[in-house]
Motif scaffolding. Structure first.
Motif, PDB file in Angstrom:
ATOM      1  N   ALA A  68       0.827  -1.205   0.000  1.00 27.63           N
ATOM      2  CA  ALA A  68       0.000   0.000   0.000  1.00 27.63           C
ATOM      3  C   ALA A  68       0.863   1.257   0.000  1.00 27.63           C
ATOM      4  O   ALA A  68       0.561   2.234  -0.691  1.00 27.63           O
ATOM      5  CB  ALA A  68      -0.934  -0.006   1.207  1.00 27.63           C
ATOM      6  N   GLY A  69       1.948   1.252   0.757  1.00 29.48           N
ATOM      7  CA  GLY A  69       2.849   2.401   0.771  1.00 29.48           C
ATOM      8  C   GLY A  69       3.522   2.628  -0.568  1.00 29.48           C
ATOM      9  O   GLY A  69       3.627   3.769  -1.044  1.00 29.48           O
ATOM     10  N   LEU A  70       3.978   1.550  -1.202  1.00 33.88           N
ATOM     11  CA  LEU A  70       4.597   1.680  -2.533  1.00 33.88           C
ATOM     12  C   LEU A  70       3.584   2.138  -3.578  1.00 33.88           C
ATOM     13  O   LEU A  70       3.919   2.939  -4.465  1.00 33.88           O
ATOM     14  CB  LEU A  70       5.234   0.354  -2.949  1.00 33.88           C
ATOM     15  N   THR A  71       2.365   1.644  -3.488  1.00 35.53           N
ATOM     16  CA  THR A  71       1.325   2.077  -4.421  1.00 35.53           C
ATOM     17  C   THR A  71       1.014   3.560  -4.232  1.00 35.53           C
ATOM     18  O   THR A  71       0.860   4.298  -5.207  1.00 35.53           O
ATOM     19  CB  THR A  71       0.055   1.239  -4.230  1.00 35.53           C
ATOM     20  N   GLY A  72       0.924   4.010  -2.992  1.00 32.38           N
ATOM     21  CA  GLY A  72       0.693   5.428  -2.733  1.00 32.38           C
ATOM     22  C   GLY A  72       1.828   6.291  -3.244  1.00 32.38           C
ATOM     23  O   GLY A  72       1.599   7.354  -3.834  1.00 32.38           O
ATOM     24  N   LEU A  73       3.061   5.843  -3.031  1.00 34.30           N
ATOM     25  CA  LEU A  73       4.218   6.579  -3.539  1.00 34.30           C
ATOM     26  C   LEU A  73       4.197   6.640  -5.058  1.00 34.30           C
ATOM     27  O   LEU A  73       4.463   7.688  -5.659  1.00 34.30           O
ATOM     28  CB  LEU A  73       5.510   5.923  -3.038  1.00 34.30           C
ATOM     29  N   TRP A  74       3.857   5.523  -5.708  1.00 34.85           N
ATOM     30  CA  TRP A  74       3.775   5.485  -7.164  1.00 34.85           C
ATOM     31  C   TRP A  74       2.696   6.442  -7.672  1.00 34.85           C
ATOM     32  O   TRP A  74       2.900   7.146  -8.668  1.00 34.85           O
ATOM     33  CB  TRP A  74       3.488   4.064  -7.635  1.00 34.85           C
ATOM     34  N   MET A  75       1.558   6.508  -6.983  1.00 39.55           N
ATOM     35  CA  MET A  75       0.487   7.414  -7.405  1.00 39.55           C
ATOM     36  C   MET A  75       0.904   8.872  -7.252  1.00 39.55           C
ATOM     37  O   MET A  75       0.584   9.703  -8.103  1.00 39.55           O
ATOM     38  CB  MET A  75      -0.785   7.131  -6.609  1.00 39.55           C
ATOM     39  N   ILE A  76       1.618   9.188  -6.193  1.00 36.99           N
ATOM     40  CA  ILE A  76       2.094  10.569  -6.000  1.00 36.99           C
ATOM     41  C   ILE A  76       3.076  10.946  -7.097  1.00 36.99           C
ATOM     42  O   ILE A  76       2.991  12.030  -7.683  1.00 36.99           O
ATOM     43  CB  ILE A  76       2.714  10.725  -4.598  1.00 36.99           C
ATOM     44  N   ILE A  77       4.003  10.065  -7.400  1.00 37.83           N
ATOM     45  CA  ILE A  77       4.988  10.347  -8.458  1.00 37.83           C
ATOM     46  C   ILE A  77       4.299  10.482  -9.809  1.00 37.83           C
ATOM     47  O   ILE A  77       4.589  11.409 -10.573  1.00 37.83           O
ATOM     48  CB  ILE A  77       6.071   9.258  -8.483  1.00 37.83           C
ATOM     49  N   ALA A  78       3.372   9.584 -10.125  1.00 39.47           N
ATOM     50  CA  ALA A  78       2.676   9.637 -11.413  1.00 39.47           C
ATOM     51  C   ALA A  78       1.840  10.906 -11.542  1.00 39.47           C
ATOM     52  O   ALA A  78       1.793  11.530 -12.608  1.00 39.47           O
ATOM     53  CB  ALA A  78       1.803   8.403 -11.587  1.00 39.47           C
ATOM     54  N   THR A  79       1.199  11.314 -10.464  1.00 45.21           N
ATOM     55  CA  THR A  79       0.375  12.522 -10.503  1.00 45.21           C
ATOM     56  C   THR A  79       1.224  13.765 -10.689  1.00 45.21           C
ATOM     57  O   THR A  79       0.881  14.639 -11.496  1.00 45.21           O
ATOM     58  CB  THR A  79      -0.449  12.630  -9.208  1.00 45.21           C
ATOM     59  N   THR A  80       2.333  13.858  -9.978  1.00 45.67           N
ATOM     60  CA  THR A  80       3.177  15.045 -10.127  1.00 45.67           C
ATOM     61  C   THR A  80       3.812  15.102 -11.508  1.00 45.67           C
ATOM     62  O   THR A  80       3.954  16.183 -12.073  1.00 45.67           O
ATOM     63  CB  THR A  80       4.263  15.088  -9.045  1.00 45.67           C
ATOM     64  N   GLN A  81       4.159  13.969 -12.062  1.00 44.99           N
ATOM     65  CA  GLN A  81       4.738  13.959 -13.411  1.00 44.99           C
ATOM     66  C   GLN A  81       3.701  14.345 -14.468  1.00 44.99           C
ATOM     67  O   GLN A  81       4.024  15.036 -15.423  1.00 44.99           O
ATOM     68  CB  GLN A  81       5.325  12.570 -13.732  1.00 44.99           C
TER      69      GLN A  81
END
Length: 151
Positions: A96-109
């Motif tokens: 869940a933490g890795l998925t949240g981190l991935w979503m934050i990175i994808a959204t900012t990009q």
């Protein structure tokens, strides 16, 4: 406007965390209701009034009635005695933490590369008039998506 957006976002995330951490299911249901209300308020801030009305009427209204009805039918003392944690809890938290981190990175990009055309910020997005114009224009994809959504 940013103040209210972040206020509703922080309260919504906090109440969503409280939903999954409460041992009393009625308290969890009330926090879920607060989460739905914060999401609806965020939609209003984004000028998507129709989606906000659907959020409040369908989720905060009908779905919460069904949840509370199901909670009242479940044998709560038996469910409390069952073991709530197992060996996969740490793996689930890590994923869940890795998925949240991935979503934050994808959204900012994605927000760094996209730009609105001139004058697009002044156009209404979620008003009934804008949705009706989009549905009954020459674009048939929107009508197909709206009909699939109603299934």
């Amino acid at each position: 406007m940013y103040f209210f957006f972040f206020l509703f976002a922080i309260v919504g995330v906090f109440s969503a965390i409280m939903v999954i951490t409460r041992t009393n299911v009625m308290h969890a249901a009330l926090f879920l209701l607060l989460t739905f209300a914060c999401v609806g308020a965020t939609y209003v801030l984004l000028r998507a009034e129709v989606i906000a009305a659907v959020q409040v009427l369908i989720y905060a209204g009908a779905v919460m009635v069904l949840f509370i009805f199901a909670i009242l039918l479940v044998n709560i003392p038996r469910a409390v005695r069952l073991r709530q944690w197992n060996r996969q809890t740490s793996l689930a938290v890590a994923i869940a933490g890795l998925t949240g981190l991935w979503m934050i990175i994808a959204t900012t990009q994605s927000f760094q590369t996209s730009a609105l055309p001139a004058g697009a910020a002044d156009q209404p997005l979620g008003t009934p008039k804008a949705i009706g114009q989009l549905l009954f224009s020459e674009s048939s994809v929107c009508r197909v998506l709206a009909s699939v959504d109603n299934l």
